[in-house]
Enzyme design. Structure first.
Site, PDB file in Angstrom:
ATOM      1  N   HIS A   9      63.199  19.407  50.123  1.00  0.00           N
ATOM      2  CA  HIS A   9      63.096  20.144  48.928  1.00  0.00           C
ATOM      3  C   HIS A   9      62.289  19.463  48.047  1.00  0.00           C
ATOM      4  CE1 HIS A   9      64.012  21.933  45.087  1.00  0.00           C
ATOM      5  NE2 HIS A   9      64.366  23.171  45.832  1.00  0.00           N
ATOM      6  N   THR A  10      62.508  18.156  47.684  1.00  0.00           N
ATOM      7  CA  THR A  10      61.856  17.142  46.853  1.00  0.00           C
ATOM      8  C   THR A  10      61.751  17.503  45.221  1.00  0.00           C
ATOM      9  OG1 THR A  10      59.662  18.167  46.726  1.00  0.00           O
ATOM     10  CG2 THR A  10      60.213  16.779  48.823  1.00  0.00           C
ATOM     11  N   ASP A  11      62.537  18.480  45.011  1.00  0.00           N
ATOM     12  CA  ASP A  11      62.699  18.887  43.485  1.00  0.00           C
ATOM     13  C   ASP A  11      64.152  19.098  42.972  1.00  0.00           C
ATOM     14  OD1 ASP A  11      61.668  19.201  40.915  1.00  0.00           O
ATOM     15  OD2 ASP A  11      60.894  21.162  41.412  1.00  0.00           O
ATOM     16  N   ILE A  12      65.104  18.619  43.536  1.00  0.00           N
ATOM     17  CA  ILE A  12      66.577  18.755  43.231  1.00  0.00           C
ATOM     18  C   ILE A  12      66.992  18.081  41.882  1.00  0.00           C
ATOM     19  CG2 ILE A  12      68.852  18.600  44.024  1.00  0.00           C
ATOM     20  CD1 ILE A  12      68.013  18.535  46.861  1.00  0.00           C
TER      21      ILE A  12
ATOM     22  N   ASN B 124      67.178  23.724  39.514  1.00  0.00           N
ATOM     23  CA  ASN B 124      66.974  24.334  40.660  1.00  0.00           C
ATOM     24  C   ASN B 124      67.961  24.723  41.303  1.00  0.00           C
ATOM     25  OD1 ASN B 124      64.015  24.687  39.933  1.00  0.00           O
ATOM     26  ND2 ASN B 124      63.576  22.465  41.096  1.00  0.00           N
TER      27      ASN B 124
END
Length: 161
Positions: free
Chosen positions: A70-73, A77
């Site tokens: 996901h890289t944007d936890i 989000n």
């Protein structure tokens, strides 16, 4: 003049949503393409005037598993599905920065500061485990009602780690 960056970002997110659409969205706690959600974890903490969450409320949020990074936890989000009927049932949203495991490269700058895994900060090889680090930081945020690490300065974050 057309903003191609925004168009490319939207196209990338749609592509990633198609990739994860083969997964059971409810089992993997990811948002369905046209699903309504209530509020984010961040919004809940704000609503509760920054009181920490008890562990029995944090455990259901800890469940996670995907075949992509996901890289944007971060708290913004992770959304609640329906606080009235399904308290603490969450879904992961915003796959605009998601990457397939085969797309990751050494030295990529991913994850928001404060939720960034040490191997990303240090430019070391990484795996899907970086998302687990992000989830751990979110869970600490829920429990402490404040960020565990600095989200303004990567140096300060690494120093604290």
């Amino acid at each position: 003049m057309k903003d191609t960056g925004s168009a490319q970002d939207a196209e990338h997110e749609v592509t990633m949503l198609k990739v994860i659409s083969d997964l059971d969205a409810d089992l993997n706690n990811v948002v369905k393409f046209h699903e309504r959600v209530d509020m984010s974890l961040y919004d809940l903490l704000e609503q509760r005037e920054w009181e920490h969450h008890p562990l029995h409320e944090i455990r259901p949020v800890a469940k996670q598993g995907l075949g992509v990074l996901h890289t944007d936890i971060k708290p913004d989000n992770i959304m609640f599905v329906n606080m009235k009927d399904q308290p603490l049932r969450v879904k992961l949203i915003d796959f605009g920065l998601a990457k397939m495991a085969s797309q990751v490269e050494l030295g990529m700058e991913i994850q928001p500061c404060g939720y960034r895994a040490p191997e990303i900060c240090l430019g070391l090889p990484f795996s899907k485990a970086v998302d687990v680090w992000g989830v751990g930081c979110v869970l600490a945020f829920l429990y402490l009602a404040q960020n565990l690490f600095s989200f303004k300065c990567e140096y300060q974050m690494v120093f604290i780690i």
